[in-house]
Design an enzyme around this catalytic site. Structure first.
Site, mmCIF file in Angstrom:
data_model
loop_
_atom_site.group_PDB
_atom_site.id
_atom_site.type_symbol
_atom_site.label_atom_id
_atom_site.label_comp_id
_atom_site.label_asym_id
_atom_site.label_seq_id
_atom_site.Cartn_x
_atom_site.Cartn_y
_atom_site.Cartn_z
ATOM 1 N N HIS A 205 -46.672 -23.776 41.131
ATOM 2 C CA HIS A 205 -45.770 -23.393 40.191
ATOM 3 C C HIS A 205 -44.493 -24.125 40.376
ATOM 4 O O HIS A 205 -43.563 -24.100 39.580
ATOM 5 C CB HIS A 205 -45.741 -21.985 39.623
ATOM 6 C CG HIS A 205 -44.981 -21.184 40.546
ATOM 7 N ND1 HIS A 205 -45.627 -20.808 41.690
ATOM 8 C CD2 HIS A 205 -43.584 -20.806 40.764
ATOM 9 C CE1 HIS A 205 -44.690 -19.808 42.540
ATOM 10 N NE2 HIS A 205 -43.541 -19.935 41.652
HETATM 11 N N1 UDP Z 1 -49.122 -12.929 42.808
HETATM 12 C C1 UDP Z 1 -49.799 -12.314 41.783
HETATM 13 N N2 UDP Z 1 -50.755 -13.004 41.044
HETATM 14 C C2 UDP Z 1 -50.798 -14.449 41.167
HETATM 15 C C3 UDP Z 1 -50.173 -15.117 42.030
HETATM 16 C C4 UDP Z 1 -49.208 -14.699 42.846
HETATM 17 O O1 UDP Z 1 -49.556 -10.936 41.793
HETATM 18 O O2 UDP Z 1 -51.654 -14.762 40.338
HETATM 19 C C5 UDP Z 1 -48.132 -12.580 43.665
HETATM 20 C C6 UDP Z 1 -48.138 -12.934 45.154
HETATM 21 O O3 UDP Z 1 -48.894 -11.730 45.837
HETATM 22 C C7 UDP Z 1 -46.604 -12.702 45.512
HETATM 23 C C8 UDP Z 1 -45.817 -12.966 44.353
HETATM 24 O O4 UDP Z 1 -46.781 -13.043 43.302
HETATM 25 O O5 UDP Z 1 -46.499 -11.128 45.666
HETATM 26 C C9 UDP Z 1 -45.196 -14.143 44.541
HETATM 27 O O6 UDP Z 1 -44.678 -14.588 43.444
HETATM 28 P P1 UDP Z 1 -44.492 -16.297 42.957
HETATM 29 O O7 UDP Z 1 -45.381 -17.056 43.810
HETATM 30 O O8 UDP Z 1 -44.574 -16.494 41.603
HETATM 31 O O9 UDP Z 1 -42.947 -16.518 43.431
HETATM 32 P P2 UDP Z 1 -42.295 -16.838 44.618
HETATM 33 O O10 UDP Z 1 -42.573 -16.099 45.793
HETATM 34 O O11 UDP Z 1 -42.635 -18.404 44.861
HETATM 35 O O12 UDP Z 1 -40.966 -16.938 44.384
#
Ligand code: UDP
Length: 364
Positions: A205
């Site tokens: 994303h």
């Molecule tokens: N996650 C979730 N469902 C999904 C994809 C990711 O619950 O379909 C969780 C994942 O386990 C982690 C968090 O969302 O705890 C990560 O979020 P994201 O990837 O949106 O943000 P980033 O960490 O890149 O800032």
């Protein structure tokens, strides 16, 4: 002592939930939660409140859709009103999203102290909005809670006073430790008709991967190549879905054999899917950490990572050339039985929120 914690986007809920729980155990702490509404879809917000046993937020700013600048301005104006009403001793912000920086800035302007959880991480890539949010938030926070050694090194290099910085471990892993068992009791795999180790889980994303046609073309290539070896499960982030439609690539993705496109998953379902995946391919920050803790091979489709411990100690490998052929080569290596094994980084032990609460209590 009153602490106002901020949630706004998906990765915030699993960080604030263990903190709020621990804060409630201390009679001298009054813990309240503000939800900015930066992520407003049920699948990126409400489901996490429910699954992580968070109370309904004390304040919802409902900022909704908009450019980062619109969201930032709206959050700041509304959060200012909340701070006047609540008069907290601390504003606690987590991670690196727009809400993190917006609320930290307002607090500092009103003379309220700011604690930043997950401080000090740096990718070195100033083209990432998250990197700017991290640098700016760290530079104005009063207490900086750090997840890994690189965070300490970065803050020291930037001249942050040692007394503000605390190496406490990873609060996101607190949630994982707490909910792993519950996640494993779900029938997520059965309901998708797949078995453990029979699939590769993909999440993407980041703007660099999904906002341009060339980025999406690369992504399609990656999925197509991977699906030749294993079923690909791909929960589509709303941003990614919108961009695929905008560039007219949705049908091509859906037409690839051996790919299941899914809605964004709940936290528990996603934990379950990570735990049983043969490989996770991602551009997420948090997923790099969670796979490291779970010892699941992770390939990160980014030119840099702000979480180098996941590469140094963990199972993560950076695919810095963004070349789908490199992905294919790494996928084959792992499936041929040469996965990188890792170890859990120091203090990623499920007790980070407790350590943070103890430090905050020393600064009433
Ligand atoms: N996650 C979730 N469902 C999904 C994809 C990711 O619950 O379909 C969780 C994942 O386990 C982690 C968090 O969302 O705890 C990560 O979020 P994201 O990837 O949106 O943000 P980033 O960490 O890149 O800032």
């Amino acid at each position: 002592m009153k602490i106002l914690s901020v949630v706004g986007a998906r990765p915030n809920f699993m960080k604030v939930a263990p903190l709020h729980r621990v804060f409630l155990e201390h009679p001298s702490i009054k813990s309240k939660i503000v939800h900015t509404g930066q992520h407003y879809d049920v699948q990126l917000s409400d489901i996490f409140v429910r699954q992580l046993n968070l109370p309904q937020p004390d304040h919802c700013l409902n900022v909704g859709a908009g450019t980062p600048t619109q969201q930032m301005a709206d959050i700041m104006l509304k959060f200012e009103g909340i701070l006047h009403t609540e008069q907290p001793d601390w504003v606690l912000v987590v991670g690196d999203v727009t809400s993190t920086l917006a609320c930290a800035l307002v607090a500092v302007q009103l003379g309220v102290r700011v604690a930043h959880v997950e401080a000090g991480l740096r990718s070195g890539d100033r083209g990432m909005p998250e990197e700017i949010n991290r640098i700016l938030t760290d530079s104005i926070a009063d207490l900086l809670f750090v997840t890994e050694q690189a965070g300490l090194d970065n803050l020291r290099r930037e001249g942050v006073a040692d007394g503000k910085v605390h190496f406490v471990g990873n609060v996101m892993i607190d949630s994982l430790v707490q909910y792993r068992q519950k996640a494993n009791e779900l029938d997520t795999l059965d309901s998708l008709g797949i078995s453990s180790q029979s699939y590769v889980l993909v999440t993407m994303h980041r703007p660099a991967n999904v906002d341009t046609e060339s980025g999406l073309e690369r992504l399609l290539q990656l999925v197509d190549d991977t699906a030749k070896y294993k079923t690909v499960l791909f929960p589509l982030h709303p941003r990614t879905r919108v961009k695929l439609k905008e560039f007219g690539l949705m049908q091509r993705l859906s037409a690839i054999n051996n790919v299941q496109l899914l809605e964004p998953q709940g936290y528990l379902e996603f934990l379950n899917l990570m735990e049983h995946a043969a490989i996770v391919i991602t551009d997420s920050g948090g997923v790099q950490e969670e796979t490291t803790y779970l010892n699941v091979p992770c390939l990160t489709f980014r030119t840099s990572t702000e979480r180098p411990v996941t590469v140094k100690l963990g199972t993560n490998q950076l695919l810095a050339d963004l070349n789908p052929e490199t992905v294919q080569q790494k996928v084959l290596e792992i499936l041929d039985g040469q996965p990188k094994t890792g170890q859990v980084p120091p203090l990623w032990d499920g007790q980070t929120a407790t350590r943070i609460a103890e430090i905050l209590l020393r600064h009433p």
